[in-house]
Scaffold this motif. Structure first.
Motif, PDB file in Angstrom:
ATOM      1  N   PRO A 361       0.867  -0.983  -0.267  1.00 59.84           N
ATOM      2  CA  PRO A 361      -0.180   0.135  -0.015  1.00 59.84           C
ATOM      3  C   PRO A 361       1.094   1.287  -0.040  1.00 59.84           C
ATOM      4  O   PRO A 361       1.789   1.421   0.556  1.00 59.84           O
ATOM      5  CB  PRO A 361      -0.924  -0.430   0.842  1.00 59.84           C
ATOM      6  N   ILE A 362       0.683   2.222  -0.704  1.00 62.76           N
ATOM      7  CA  ILE A 362       1.475   3.797  -0.832  1.00 62.76           C
ATOM      8  C   ILE A 362       1.597   4.323   0.215  1.00 62.76           C
ATOM      9  O   ILE A 362       2.839   4.919   0.716  1.00 62.76           O
ATOM     10  CB  ILE A 362       0.887   4.420  -2.147  1.00 62.76           C
ATOM     11  N   ASP A 363       0.799   3.716   1.418  1.00 66.20           N
ATOM     12  CA  ASP A 363       0.926   4.445   3.277  1.00 66.20           C
ATOM     13  C   ASP A 363       1.455   4.128   3.347  1.00 66.20           C
ATOM     14  O   ASP A 363       2.201   4.743   4.343  1.00 66.20           O
ATOM     15  CB  ASP A 363      -0.238   3.628   3.757  1.00 66.20           C
ATOM     16  N   ALA A 364       2.808   2.860   3.226  1.00 69.91           N
ATOM     17  CA  ALA A 364       3.655   2.538   3.893  1.00 69.91           C
ATOM     18  C   ALA A 364       4.476   3.892   3.144  1.00 69.91           C
ATOM     19  O   ALA A 364       5.549   3.956   3.910  1.00 69.91           O
ATOM     20  CB  ALA A 364       4.521   1.025   3.017  1.00 69.91           C
ATOM     21  N   TYR A 365       4.525   4.132   2.251  1.00 75.01           N
ATOM     22  CA  TYR A 365       6.140   5.167   1.681  1.00 75.01           C
ATOM     23  C   TYR A 365       5.713   6.620   2.171  1.00 75.01           C
ATOM     24  O   TYR A 365       6.275   7.406   2.756  1.00 75.01           O
ATOM     25  CB  TYR A 365       5.763   5.575   0.135  1.00 75.01           C
ATOM     26  N   ARG A 366       3.849   7.063   3.149  1.00 73.25           N
ATOM     27  CA  ARG A 366       3.872   8.148   3.392  1.00 73.25           C
ATOM     28  C   ARG A 366       4.570   7.733   4.261  1.00 73.25           C
ATOM     29  O   ARG A 366       5.142   8.382   5.495  1.00 73.25           O
ATOM     30  CB  ARG A 366       2.717   8.063   3.568  1.00 73.25           C
ATOM     31  N   GLU A 367       4.858   6.738   5.405  1.00 73.40           N
ATOM     32  CA  GLU A 367       5.325   6.572   7.104  1.00 73.40           C
ATOM     33  C   GLU A 367       6.754   6.824   6.509  1.00 73.40           C
ATOM     34  O   GLU A 367       7.622   7.177   7.560  1.00 73.40           O
ATOM     35  CB  GLU A 367       5.386   4.898   7.053  1.00 73.40           C
TER      36      GLU A 367
END
Lengths: 377, 377
Positions: A361-367
């Motif tokens: 999930p692109i959310d991982a890159y946000r982290e």
DNA sequence: AGCTTGCCTGAATCCTAAT
DNA sequence: AATTAGGATTCAGGCAAGC
């Protein structure tokens, strides 16, 4: 010397001083400053006119009119007229500053470059420029520029050889989670109960500064009992904060109405207890991350394919941080919504990068971005 | 004209252009810019040098109280030399800019106030100042100032009357969580693999800028195929990012070693795929449609009733594409404004057709016309 | 009381194609 | 060149009113 006196601040008045402490002097700042003894003031905070040069009226998208700063005190004939005005007050300020004294000036791109050049020309030595990032700036209504979300402060010593200026480094660091204080400050604009209103319910002064900003300045660069001069006193934020923090102030203001409002305001201030006069902790950034930042920093490449968890939809990442579903281009959220035929969608959890047979999930890159940025909060 | 050419970028070279596209010109920037045709460049990014003479002044032994006049005169001389240099390159840049072109300059408090004043004096019109907040700045070792955690960029048009400059508002907003872009940018400094190192392992250039910063600038204020000029090319970050993002560059650099390193760096860049770069369509660029066309093509019949969303007002459609509110006749926009007692109104979104109990904004019919016209070419 | 909704406002250099 | 008119454009937060 015409002046109005506010109740004395708590700290003692220096012995034999000729200074009109905790007082607002009514008049032009250059003329009033020339009456003060040379080398007598610890710090100056100046919020001069910005010379905004506004043209016509500006309306919000709902057609309401923006209440702009059109006061006569902000109008100058030309840049050279503004420069002459600036040099005059900077010179007068430099005379009254102690050798170890410092100057703070605030401005926007309309005037701050003129002010900065002028003070360098006059021999001041810049210690820092500091950015006041506004948590809640006025938006850009026409979408033709970046939202003007900050103002600039210049902190300068009297000269390159000035020694012994006050900088409360240890206190600031301790108040900032043991991180060095940075040159970018996040502080909300002045609004709500703090904003002075007249009997008609309208703002008393068009450009009242937030007390949090002045508190940061005074706690950074003065000690309790110091004398702080404000040549453009306006609604008296400098005086109110100085009194609260146990510093003396001297204000100069041409407009009697502003001065009267400032006096009433300052009289209502309760000085802090001595032990409370330490630096306030810095406000932390909201950890909002834009998908454009993820692309910009190379975590997801332009041209990469994004898919939903069940791989029903596929979108292409673009260099500007938008994504494309067929010919439709928009934000990760908007395109996620379009794909599903819904009103809204959280693109961070909806979209994934497929690599090595795994969906991330692109959310991982946000982290990851958040981790990179954590120190800058 | 001495120059070194890098592999051509993907976009076509404009027919008959005398511009040395995707090339580094070796020489002084003012002299080289004077050889280029006037009004030929879409954007300029400039990272000018600081005033080294100033830093010399800083180290001069100066403990005693120096005569203030002599001291400031001396300092004025060095500022004056820097100002002359600044005016010269700003003038040369202004000549080669297209009327709709814009200038970006980056600097720190040492020089940015001089640059900002000079460009205002020369007639440039500031659009924004932008703060690059460094996620990982160099700490302040002595604890005598705030950590210098930002640099300032100025974005300026050629003049106050300049129109049609590029600002990719919709794309920037879509890439920023659907919030309009602000004047404060958080970006890490250039380090790690991105930082160019020589064979000796030492950095090639002392002030190499991060590619993320240049990407933000180019994606904000240029379109694919635009020509971007960098008069202080240095290690070539502007060229590398321009090539990656499908923009043309022209660099000017005096130092042959820097230029050689930049050429090698740029040659290694892989341009992004076309589909990741095409400009996102903006509403304000869409073809205009007259409401008369909507009536003409039978999408809304003469005599039909238009109402606002809350059905407070009702107007009648006329055969010529005007509408009538009682006895008042005018365009959909004019009548929408009159109905609400406002100055202006977007009639396309204000007026709706009521049919089968549902309200359809007339904007929907405009979209149908646009789709028809697209098919017809 | 507590929550939701709506309204108001803030240092602003804030449009542009067609006639 | 100057005028006219189409029509595009907003975010956070405080506060009051309504439920």
């Amino acid at each position: 010397m015409a002046f109005q006196r506010t109740g004395a601040a708590r700290a003692e008045r220096p012995e034999g001083s000729a200074l009109p402490l905790d007082t607002i002097l009514i008049g032009d700042c250059v003329a009033e400053l020339e009456k003060l003894p040379a080398g007598s003031v610890d710090m100056v905070f100046a919020d001069p006119p910005y010379n905004l040069q506004l043209q016509g009226a500006l309306h919000r998208p709902d057609d309401s009119l923006v209440d702009a700063v059109t006061d006569s005190w902000d109008r100058f004939e030309s840049f050279s007229a503004y420069d002459a005005f600036t040099r005059a007050w900077l010179l007068a300020v430099r005379r009254v500053l102690k050798p170890s004294g410092t100057l703070w000036v605030i401005g926007s791109y309309h005037n701050i470059f003129r002010v900065g050049s002028a003070l360098q020309d006059l021999g001041y030595w810049i210690l820092n420029d500091v950015v006041w990032r506004k948590a809640n700036p006025m938006p850009n209504f026409r979408g033709r520029r970046f939202t003007n979300a900050h103002e600039t402060l210049i902190w300068a010593a009297r000269g390159a050889d000035a020694k012994g200026y006050t900088f409360n480094y240890e206190a600031l660091k301790a108040g900032n989670e043991d991180l060095q204080p940075r040159s970018d400050w996040l502080i909300p604009i002045c609004s709500g109960a703090e904003r002075l209103k007249g009997e008609d319910g309208r703002k008393v002064h068009p450009t009242q500064k937030p007390e949090a900003l002045l508190a940061r300045v005074l706690l950074s660069a003065t000690k309790p009992g110091d004398v702080v001069l404000d040549p453009f006193f306006g609604s008296g934020t400098t005086g109110a904060v100085a009194r609260r923090l146990g510093r003396h102030f001297i204000g100069v203001e041409r407009d009697r109405d502003y001065a009267a409002a400032a006096n009433a305001r300052i009289a209502a201030v309760t000085p802090e207890a001595e032990e409370a006069l330490t630096a306030a902790p810095a406000k932390r950034d909201a950890a909002r991350v834009a998908f454009a930042t993820v692309v910009e920093r190379g975590l997801v490449a332009p041209g990469a394919r994004l898919v939903d968890e069940r791989r029903r939809y596929e979108a292409v990442v673009r260099a500007d941080g938008t994504i494309a579903l067929g010919t439709v281009i928009g934000s990760i959220h908007r395109i996620g919504a379009v794909a599903q035929g819904r009103e809204a969608c959280n693109g961070w959890t909806f979209w994934h990068v497929a690599e090595a047979g795994r969906l991330t999930p692109i959310d991982a890159y946000r982290e990851i971005i958040r981790a990179e940025d954590r120190l800058a909060g």
